[in-house]
Design a protein around this motif. Sequence first.
Motif, PDB file in Angstrom:
ATOM      1  N   LEU A  68     -23.538  24.451   2.720  1.00  0.00           N
ATOM      2  CA  LEU A  68     -22.525  24.920   3.664  1.00  0.00           C
ATOM      3  C   LEU A  68     -22.043  23.785   4.559  1.00  0.00           C
ATOM      4  O   LEU A  68     -20.848  23.636   4.825  1.00  0.00           O
ATOM      5  CB  LEU A  68     -23.094  26.051   4.520  1.00  0.00           C
ATOM      6  CG  LEU A  68     -23.218  27.420   3.856  1.00  0.00           C
ATOM      7  CD1 LEU A  68     -24.035  28.359   4.739  1.00  0.00           C
ATOM      8  CD2 LEU A  68     -21.849  28.017   3.574  1.00  0.00           C
ATOM      9  N   GLU A  69     -22.986  22.964   5.025  1.00  0.00           N
ATOM     10  CA  GLU A  69     -22.641  21.861   5.921  1.00  0.00           C
ATOM     11  C   GLU A  69     -21.932  20.741   5.164  1.00  0.00           C
ATOM     12  O   GLU A  69     -20.874  20.260   5.588  1.00  0.00           O
ATOM     13  CB  GLU A  69     -23.916  21.331   6.582  1.00  0.00           C
ATOM     14  CG  GLU A  69     -23.699  20.157   7.513  1.00  0.00           C
ATOM     15  CD  GLU A  69     -25.006  19.632   8.103  1.00  0.00           C
ATOM     16  OE1 GLU A  69     -25.247  18.412   8.038  1.00  0.00           O
ATOM     17  OE2 GLU A  69     -25.786  20.448   8.625  1.00  0.00           O
ATOM     18  N   GLU A  70     -22.507  20.328   4.060  1.00  0.00           N
ATOM     19  CA  GLU A  70     -21.978  19.172   3.328  1.00  0.00           C
ATOM     20  C   GLU A  70     -20.597  19.450   2.735  1.00  0.00           C
ATOM     21  O   GLU A  70     -19.763  18.541   2.639  1.00  0.00           O
ATOM     22  CB  GLU A  70     -22.960  18.776   2.229  1.00  0.00           C
ATOM     23  CG  GLU A  70     -22.630  17.483   1.529  1.00  0.00           C
ATOM     24  CD  GLU A  70     -23.701  17.075   0.534  1.00  0.00           C
ATOM     25  OE1 GLU A  70     -23.361  16.390  -0.448  1.00  0.00           O
ATOM     26  OE2 GLU A  70     -24.879  17.447   0.740  1.00  0.00           O
ATOM     27  N   SER A  71     -20.347  20.685   2.345  1.00  0.00           N
ATOM     28  CA  SER A  71     -19.040  21.023   1.782  1.00  0.00           C
ATOM     29  C   SER A  71     -17.959  21.098   2.851  1.00  0.00           C
ATOM     30  O   SER A  71     -16.763  21.141   2.534  1.00  0.00           O
ATOM     31  CB  SER A  71     -19.120  22.368   1.049  1.00  0.00           C
ATOM     32  OG  SER A  71     -19.349  23.426   1.968  1.00  0.00           O
ATOM     33  N   GLY A  72     -18.374  21.128   4.120  1.00  0.00           N
ATOM     34  CA  GLY A  72     -17.417  21.272   5.204  1.00  0.00           C
ATOM     35  C   GLY A  72     -17.080  22.718   5.519  1.00  0.00           C
ATOM     36  O   GLY A  72     -16.204  22.987   6.343  1.00  0.00           O
ATOM     37  N   SER A  73     -17.788  23.656   4.902  1.00  0.00           N
ATOM     38  CA  SER A  73     -17.504  25.073   5.139  1.00  0.00           C
ATOM     39  C   SER A  73     -18.040  25.536   6.486  1.00  0.00           C
ATOM     40  O   SER A  73     -17.416  26.358   7.158  1.00  0.00           O
ATOM     41  CB  SER A  73     -18.114  25.923   4.016  1.00  0.00           C
ATOM     42  OG  SER A  73     -17.563  25.574   2.757  1.00  0.00           O
ATOM     43  N   ALA A  74     -19.209  25.039   6.883  1.00  0.00           N
ATOM     44  CA  ALA A  74     -19.824  25.424   8.160  1.00  0.00           C
ATOM     45  C   ALA A  74     -20.187  24.155   8.921  1.00  0.00           C
ATOM     46  O   ALA A  74     -21.280  23.607   8.762  1.00  0.00           O
ATOM     47  CB  ALA A  74     -21.055  26.295   7.932  1.00  0.00           C
ATOM     48  N   THR A  75     -19.257  23.680   9.733  1.00  0.00           N
ATOM     49  CA  THR A  75     -19.442  22.469  10.528  1.00  0.00           C
ATOM     50  C   THR A  75     -18.810  22.695  11.897  1.00  0.00           C
ATOM     51  O   THR A  75     -18.211  23.741  12.154  1.00  0.00           O
ATOM     52  CB  THR A  75     -18.763  21.255   9.859  1.00  0.00           C
ATOM     53  OG1 THR A  75     -17.343  21.483   9.832  1.00  0.00           O
ATOM     54  CG2 THR A  75     -19.275  21.041   8.437  1.00  0.00           C
ATOM     55  N   GLY A  76     -18.908  21.690  12.745  1.00  0.00           N
ATOM     56  CA  GLY A  76     -18.260  21.782  14.049  1.00  0.00           C
ATOM     57  C   GLY A  76     -16.766  22.001  13.923  1.00  0.00           C
ATOM     58  O   GLY A  76     -16.156  22.701  14.741  1.00  0.00           O
ATOM     59  N   ARG A  77     -16.132  21.438  12.900  1.00  0.00           N
ATOM     60  CA  ARG A  77     -14.683  21.574  12.728  1.00  0.00           C
ATOM     61  C   ARG A  77     -14.278  23.003  12.405  1.00  0.00           C
ATOM     62  O   ARG A  77     -13.160  23.421  12.713  1.00  0.00           O
ATOM     63  CB  ARG A  77     -14.193  20.637  11.625  1.00  0.00           C
ATOM     64  CG  ARG A  77     -14.303  19.153  11.970  1.00  0.00           C
ATOM     65  CD  ARG A  77     -13.720  18.290  10.874  1.00  0.00           C
ATOM     66  NE  ARG A  77     -12.287  18.550  10.686  1.00  0.00           N
ATOM     67  CZ  ARG A  77     -11.546  17.974   9.748  1.00  0.00           C
ATOM     68  NH1 ARG A  77     -12.104  17.117   8.901  1.00  0.00           N
ATOM     69  NH2 ARG A  77     -10.265  18.235   9.647  1.00  0.00           N
TER      70      ARG A  77
END
Length: 424
Positions: A82-91
Amino acid sequence: MTAAPDARLTVLSSLTEIERQQWDACANPGWASDAPLGDDPSTFLRAYHGEAESGREAGPLESKSQRTAYNPFVSYDFLKILEESGSATGRTGWQARHLVLEGAGGHPAGIVPCYQKPHSMGEYVFDQGWADAYERAGGNYYPKLQVSVPFTPATGPRLLVRDGAPPATREILAAGLIELARQLGSSSVHATFLDQIDADILDDSGFLARTDQQFHFINEGYRDYEDFLDALASRKRKGIRRERREALAGGITVEHRTGADITEDDWDAFFGFYMDTGSRKWGRPYLNRRFFSLLGERMADRVLLIVAKRDGLPIAGALNLIGSDALYGRYWGASEDVPFLHFEICYHQAVDWAIAHRLPRVEAGAQGDHKLARGYRPIVTRSAHWIADRGLRRAVADYLVREREAVAADHEFLDEHTPFKADT
């Protein structure tokens, strides 16, 4: 930060700050993080449930403690994808604030998957009304802290504790969440889709209890799908059989794909289904295409992809994740509008697969009382909420008393109207 004498808590802003084995030792204790399930998930499931004695029919299934079960969603791999794909990040409004309690030898004794959020999207436990009321009164509801698996309405452990950790570890983690909220200036902490152990701990720690319900299939030790149908009232049994026939009319076939059988072409097709469904239901799908490639790269043996085809071409699909004691239905989509195909791919096929692989239950996601007629039962879900402002806390506490009563009444009504025979 400290939440108790001699307790040292740290906060991670990314999963890159912790080793995979250390996280999984808390998230899924007893399950080696580097041990693959294998291309055939039945190998993994046999290791969990144990083989039936030779010549003896297996009895009714009994789910092991949730603390010894394997839950794919709290695993390092899933959260890292989730984090590495950019799906669940600060952005995207999911800034990691994972809480870690240091244990003996520098290894974590306990972990809480936690995110700082400027919105309430992707949670499936709705608090937007609370936020609106508080902000109209002049308060700042956001940022808040969210203890959950992003975009995943599946019950599981949230206060993750290593085997052999001190008895008070969960209590320290609960106190640490409140202290973290205070230090970050967050209005509240919300822990969602809790198992009973964590719900009780957070209740004792001053969190407000909230309930809702989902619909799960419970495997009562059925020998096969026909054995399950025999437990239903005659009218319901006939209705399901007719529904399944109509769903697969016109030459539609169904394939179950897992492990190395899942290809990038499969993910391309499924992503198209997901985007179409997500755009129609939510306006903006939460997951990107890279998420599915990473899932196939790192967790394919924990994935069951159910694909419907016509003339050899995929027209619909449902994504499920495999736990040691549950099959978790997550996403569905289709390129054709075929009557009853949604029920077939998402519910009936999942039940059939779970029975064949001796899984105790199927969790088919949030909402949907239409699942009741397909043999799914109402199951209570739990969340816990800590609110800093005393006025808002009192108002929410009063509301939750009435909401819990309404949920209990609805649950009792639905439980009396399952499609099973009266003596089942």
